[in-house]
Design a protein around this motif. Structure first.
Motif, PDB file in Angstrom:
ATOM      1  N   UNK A  22       0.864  -1.177   0.000  1.00 49.31           N
ATOM      2  CA  UNK A  22       0.000   0.000   0.000  1.00 49.31           C
ATOM      3  C   UNK A  22       0.905   1.232   0.000  1.00 49.31           C
ATOM      4  N   UNK A  23       0.667   2.166  -0.903  1.00 51.37           N
ATOM      5  CA  UNK A  23       1.527   3.345  -1.035  1.00 51.37           C
ATOM      6  C   UNK A  23       0.729   4.626  -0.791  1.00 51.37           C
ATOM      7  N   UNK A  24       1.414   5.626  -0.260  1.00 52.25           N
ATOM      8  CA  UNK A  24       0.769   6.905   0.013  1.00 52.25           C
ATOM      9  C   UNK A  24       1.780   8.031  -0.170  1.00 52.25           C
ATOM     10  N   UNK A  25       1.305   9.168  -0.639  1.00 51.52           N
ATOM     11  CA  UNK A  25       2.148  10.363  -0.730  1.00 51.52           C
ATOM     12  C   UNK A  25       1.342  11.572  -0.307  1.00 51.52           C
ATOM     13  N   UNK A  26       2.003  12.538   0.329  1.00 52.80           N
ATOM     14  CA  UNK A  26       1.286  13.716   0.807  1.00 52.80           C
ATOM     15  C   UNK A  26       2.297  14.806   1.154  1.00 52.80           C
ATOM     16  N   UNK A  27       1.779  15.967   1.515  1.00 58.83           N
ATOM     17  CA  UNK A  27       2.592  17.073   2.000  1.00 58.83           C
ATOM     18  C   UNK A  27       1.946  17.641   3.243  1.00 58.83           C
ATOM     19  N   UNK A  28       2.337  18.832   3.638  1.00 59.27           N
ATOM     20  CA  UNK A  28       1.726  19.460   4.809  1.00 59.27           C
ATOM     21  C   UNK A  28       1.110  20.814   4.479  1.00 59.27           C
ATOM     22  N   UNK A  44       2.973  11.819   9.381  1.00 60.07           N
ATOM     23  CA  UNK A  44       1.619  11.497   9.831  1.00 60.07           C
ATOM     24  C   UNK A  44       0.629  11.472   8.678  1.00 60.07           C
ATOM     25  N   UNK A  45       0.725  12.462   7.789  1.00 59.74           N
ATOM     26  CA  UNK A  45      -0.242  12.545   6.693  1.00 59.74           C
ATOM     27  C   UNK A  45      -0.158  11.338   5.773  1.00 59.74           C
ATOM     28  N   UNK A  46       1.009  10.740   5.684  1.00 58.08           N
ATOM     29  CA  UNK A  46       1.177   9.551   4.835  1.00 58.08           C
ATOM     30  C   UNK A  46       0.817   8.267   5.567  1.00 58.08           C
ATOM     31  N   UNK A  47       1.372   8.072   6.759  1.00 63.21           N
ATOM     32  CA  UNK A  47       1.202   6.771   7.421  1.00 63.21           C
ATOM     33  C   UNK A  47      -0.217   6.575   7.951  1.00 63.21           C
ATOM     34  N   UNK A  48      -0.904   7.647   8.343  1.00 61.83           N
ATOM     35  CA  UNK A  48      -2.299   7.485   8.763  1.00 61.83           C
ATOM     36  C   UNK A  48      -3.172   7.030   7.597  1.00 61.83           C
ATOM     37  N   UNK A  49      -2.824   7.455   6.378  1.00 62.83           N
ATOM     38  CA  UNK A  49      -3.546   6.974   5.198  1.00 62.83           C
ATOM     39  C   UNK A  49      -3.295   5.488   4.970  1.00 62.83           C
ATOM     40  N   UNK A  50      -2.062   5.033   5.194  1.00 59.24           N
ATOM     41  CA  UNK A  50      -1.774   3.601   5.070  1.00 59.24           C
ATOM     42  C   UNK A  50      -2.599   2.808   6.078  1.00 59.24           C
ATOM     43  N   UNK A  51      -2.709   3.348   7.278  1.00 54.64           N
ATOM     44  CA  UNK A  51      -3.465   2.694   8.334  1.00 54.64           C
ATOM     45  C   UNK A  51      -4.922   2.474   7.926  1.00 54.64           C
ATOM     46  N   UNK A  52      -5.465   3.404   7.143  1.00 55.48           N
ATOM     47  CA  UNK A  52      -6.849   3.288   6.694  1.00 55.48           C
ATOM     48  C   UNK A  52      -7.073   2.080   5.789  1.00 55.48           C
ATOM     49  N   UNK A  53      -6.004   1.519   5.259  1.00 58.16           N
ATOM     50  CA  UNK A  53      -6.113   0.283   4.465  1.00 58.16           C
ATOM     51  C   UNK A  53      -5.754  -0.946   5.308  1.00 58.16           C
ATOM     52  N   UNK A  54      -5.489  -0.728   6.586  1.00 53.32           N
ATOM     53  CA  UNK A  54      -5.080  -1.816   7.454  1.00 53.32           C
ATOM     54  C   UNK A  54      -3.607  -2.142   7.370  1.00 53.32           C
ATOM     55  N   UNK A  55      -2.835  -1.269   6.714  1.00 56.27           N
ATOM     56  CA  UNK A  55      -1.433  -1.571   6.427  1.00 56.27           C
ATOM     57  C   UNK A  55      -0.498  -1.075   7.515  1.00 56.27           C
ATOM     58  N   UNK A  56       0.568  -1.825   7.717  1.00 49.92           N
ATOM     59  CA  UNK A  56       1.657  -1.428   8.599  1.00 49.92           C
ATOM     60  C   UNK A  56       2.663  -0.611   7.801  1.00 49.92           C
ATOM     61  N   UNK A  57       2.946   0.630   8.193  1.00 41.99           N
ATOM     62  CA  UNK A  57       3.957   1.411   7.470  1.00 41.99           C
ATOM     63  C   UNK A  57       5.324   0.741   7.582  1.00 41.99           C
TER      64      UNK A  57
END
Length: 378
Positions: A67-73, A95-108
């Protein structure tokens, strides 16, 4: 004067053009210990290679989905830049990236950063990246690489921009949201630390309209300066919530409440025909949101669509398992509360951020705000 009589022209170097390779190399050396401190199973490579390595088998996965995520602040960066407070903005980025991963149940698993500036200040960049490393430590992921881009002419000398990229993994059978989300399931809200990293263009506009200085006491947090209060970093929910997902087996979905607020983010995890009903009276929003509502004369609908209003993460569980999940989360240091439930959709549709139209979230009750408390008070 003949061409051969012309005086020799002084060479123009890359440094003369505004790019200091030596400063870039010094930064890499300065942040190596920071990255090394985030090592974890599967991610123990050194900075400096052409690519960063991660060993999924070494991380203990059997049949993983990445699961991949990208973001800024966003423009929260402007407050950090204007006040010289650079130590926590990196936590926001992670936080902005890893919390999105969490929403898929994924471990960063790992994180990479992109730091772009007009003129590289090694001390500032190191401070920012120290914050990124701290965010990675909180999330349990490895900082395995990144890029520093010094681009004179693209940014003012003191300005910089950040982007983050994170990859996580989840076993194939444990992806969220689950397919058994149903009418009657309840919404459990976890507290935010403030606006997190959303709505800061509006926040900065209101600060300017009110004629406030960043070093003045914050009216909503009198013991802190306005800059300090508004730079409170985004909460990272990974450790308690990932543990709850795995240990209770009861969490059906997770919604990270970012831009678009509850209105646009909760519907992203819901199936067709089901809508969320949120009781605004079930929690008290932090005082900062009361100040924002007053300063901007914001209607509740606008406040809900712009800010998280005190709820940074929403979990969906069956009503029969809600008490067990909340008990587990309390043991992890969280303060969960039931903030609503799922109901049959009534045909109204809303824009679910990035996901197209979905059943509209409905609200009942009235939002209330915490009192700021006196300066020097508890």
């Amino acid at each position: 004067m003949s061409e051969t009589d012309q005086p020799p022209r002084t060479p123009i170097t890359y440094r003369d053009a505004g790019v200091d390779i030596d400063a870039g190399n010094a930064l890499v050396e300065a942040i190596k210990p920071l990255a090394r401190a985030t090592r974890r199973p599967g991610g123990d490579s050194e900075l400096g290679g052409f690519g960063a390595l991660f060993d999924l088998k070494g991380a203990g996965f059997t049949d993983p989905v990445l699961v991949a995520s990208t973001d800024g602040v966003g423009t929260k960066l402007k407050i950090a830049i204007e006040t010289g407070r650079h130590d926590t903005i990196g936590v926001d980025l992670v936080a902005m990236c890893v919390n999105d991963l969490l929403a898929q149940g994924a471990e960063p698993l790992f994180f990479l950063d992109y730091f772009a500036c007009g003129k590289l200040d090694v001390d500032t960049a190191r401070t920012v990246i120290a914050g990124i490393a701290e965010g990675c430590r909180q999330a349990g992921c490895a900082l395995i690489g990144g890029e520093t881009a010094e681009m004179p002419g693209m940014y003012a000398d003191q300005d910089y921009d950040l982007a983050g990229f994170s990859v996580g993994a989840v076993e194939r059978g444990s992806l969220l949201p689950r397919s058994d989300i149903a009418v009657g399931d309840v919404l459990i809200g976890l507290a935010s630390s403030g606006p997190h990293s959303n709505g800061y263009s509006l926040i900065r506009r209101l600060v300017a309209n009110e004629g406030l200085s960043w070093d003045a006491p914050a009216s909503f947090a009198p013991d802190r300066s306005l800059a300090e209060a508004l730079l409170e970093p985004t909460r990272i929910y990974v450790r308690p919530v990932l543990s709850a997902i795995r240990e209770t087996g009861a969490i059906k979905a997770v919604a990270h409440i970012t831009g678009g607020g509850l209105i646009e983010n909760v519907p992203r995890v819901l199936p067709n025909g089901i809508a969320a009903v949120v009781d605004l009276s079930s929690w008290t929003a932090p005082a900062v949101f009361g100040w924002l509502a007053q300063a901007g004369r914001l209607e509740t609908a606008e406040l809900l669509r712009t800010f998280n209003v005190g709820i940074g993460l929403v979990l969906i569980v069956s009503k029969s398992q809600a008490d067990a999940v909340m008990t587990y989360l309390r043991a992890q240091g969280e303060t969960p509360r039931i903030i609503g439930e799922l109901a049959a959709g009534d045909g109204q549709r809303t824009q679910a951020k990035g996901s197209g139209a979905a059943g509209a979230l409905r609200v009942v009750g009235e939002l209330s705000f915490a009192d700021p408390g006196p300066a020097g008070g508890a």
